[in-house]
Design a protein around this motif. Sequence first.
Motif, mmCIF file in Angstrom:
data_model
loop_
_atom_site.group_PDB
_atom_site.id
_atom_site.type_symbol
_atom_site.label_atom_id
_atom_site.label_comp_id
_atom_site.label_asym_id
_atom_site.label_seq_id
_atom_site.Cartn_x
_atom_site.Cartn_y
_atom_site.Cartn_z
ATOM 1 N N GLY A 28 0.822 -1.132 -0.143
ATOM 2 C CA GLY A 28 0.123 -0.044 0.126
ATOM 3 C C GLY A 28 0.803 1.367 -0.015
ATOM 4 N N ALA A 29 1.896 1.202 0.689
ATOM 5 C CA ALA A 29 2.775 2.474 0.848
ATOM 6 C C ALA A 29 3.752 2.491 -0.249
ATOM 7 C CB ALA A 29 3.293 2.437 2.333
ATOM 8 N N HIS A 30 4.148 1.144 -0.867
ATOM 9 C CA HIS A 30 4.877 1.102 -1.893
ATOM 10 C C HIS A 30 6.378 1.328 -1.295
ATOM 11 C CE1 HIS A 30 5.947 0.410 -6.256
ATOM 12 N NE2 HIS A 30 6.823 1.464 -6.285
ATOM 13 N N LYS A 31 6.605 0.697 -0.393
ATOM 14 C CA LYS A 31 7.987 0.890 0.501
ATOM 15 C C LYS A 31 8.654 -0.288 0.583
ATOM 16 C CE LYS A 31 9.516 3.160 4.721
ATOM 17 N NZ LYS A 31 9.095 3.866 5.991
ATOM 18 N N LEU A 32 9.697 -0.330 0.476
ATOM 19 C CA LEU A 32 10.717 -1.443 0.888
ATOM 20 C C LEU A 32 11.409 -1.120 2.114
ATOM 21 C CD1 LEU A 32 12.029 -4.287 0.378
ATOM 22 C CD2 LEU A 32 13.544 -3.087 -1.181
ATOM 23 N N SER A 33 11.502 -1.931 3.169
ATOM 24 C CA SER A 33 12.395 -1.809 4.339
ATOM 25 C C SER A 33 13.303 -2.803 4.497
ATOM 26 C CB SER A 33 11.652 -1.550 5.528
ATOM 27 O OG SER A 33 10.666 -0.502 5.496
#
Length: 337
Positions: A28-33
């Motif tokens: 949903g946030a288009h984020k890679l941690s």
Amino acid sequence: AQLQSSHGDWEGQVSAQELAGQLHWQAGAHKLSAKLSRLNLPLSSSANEPNDTSLGRQAANLPALDITVDALSYQQQPLGHLQLAMQPRSNGWQLDQLWWSGPEGRARLTGMWQRDGREGVTALRGQFDSQDLGGLLARFGYPDTLRRGRLTAQGALQWQGGVLSPVLSSLRGDLSLRAENGQFAKINPGVGRLLGVISLQSLPRRFQLDFHDIFSEGFAFNALTGKVNVDNGVFTLNDMKMTGPAADVSLRGHADLGRDRQQLRVTVEPHLSEGVALAGAALLNPVLGVAALAAQKVLQDPVGKLFAYDYEITGSLAAPDIRKLDRFGGDAPREKP
């Protein structure tokens, strides 16, 4: 790799030759941690690696990144700890934080890359500190450039091109430098052009009788301070000063790295007065020696200033034209190489 999915998100662990650690993808946030124990760059040894321009285009399509690396290495060279936070923008990406800490120093940067024609525009701002600048340069493949040396630098730069391939003629910005306890080595102008200008390594080639003993083996300095302004690739040195055991040096002028031209004014003041005072005490008269020593303390090295030389350096960085100036008006006779 061991990954599991929940409502479109993925998380798990990965272990490979290039990296190892935990990954978390938020759809949903288009984020890679990522929290990695190690990361070895470059990730591919293929002969078809993308160039820096294509990397810039790919970066514009990256998701938001929040990455921590405990042990970062580049081409098998250990670099230390890294934290990276960046996010995409409509026309590029924004670097919220890049924090690096390694064996020889640390750096903190913010910046952006923005689409602007074919190559884009890069802008970075931050601070860099190193307790062993010579060791750091050697780690990145530039040995024998500087011996020892502590450095603090801060400022902002902007240029056309990718992060790793700036167009020199487009560089703009300001830098503030302070270095301590180092010694310049013989620098290849193609490797460290600005360092080659500051080191004054061209002087002993032309003036064997003036300062050959000071500069021929690399100028040693106790302190180096100055500000550098960059405008369209032209580096302007604003009253840069170096103090060393053998001499004090001041530089002002500009160097155009893109066009390989320079115009500098250099003043070299050798440290002679203390030796003169001691010689006067031992060979001539103790009273004369005491008077010379007192004049040195009160008048701030008057004998050194008396034997100071001014030079004008022009021409290319690799083969400069050096002219000694007459401090009392006019030009001194041109020196032969």
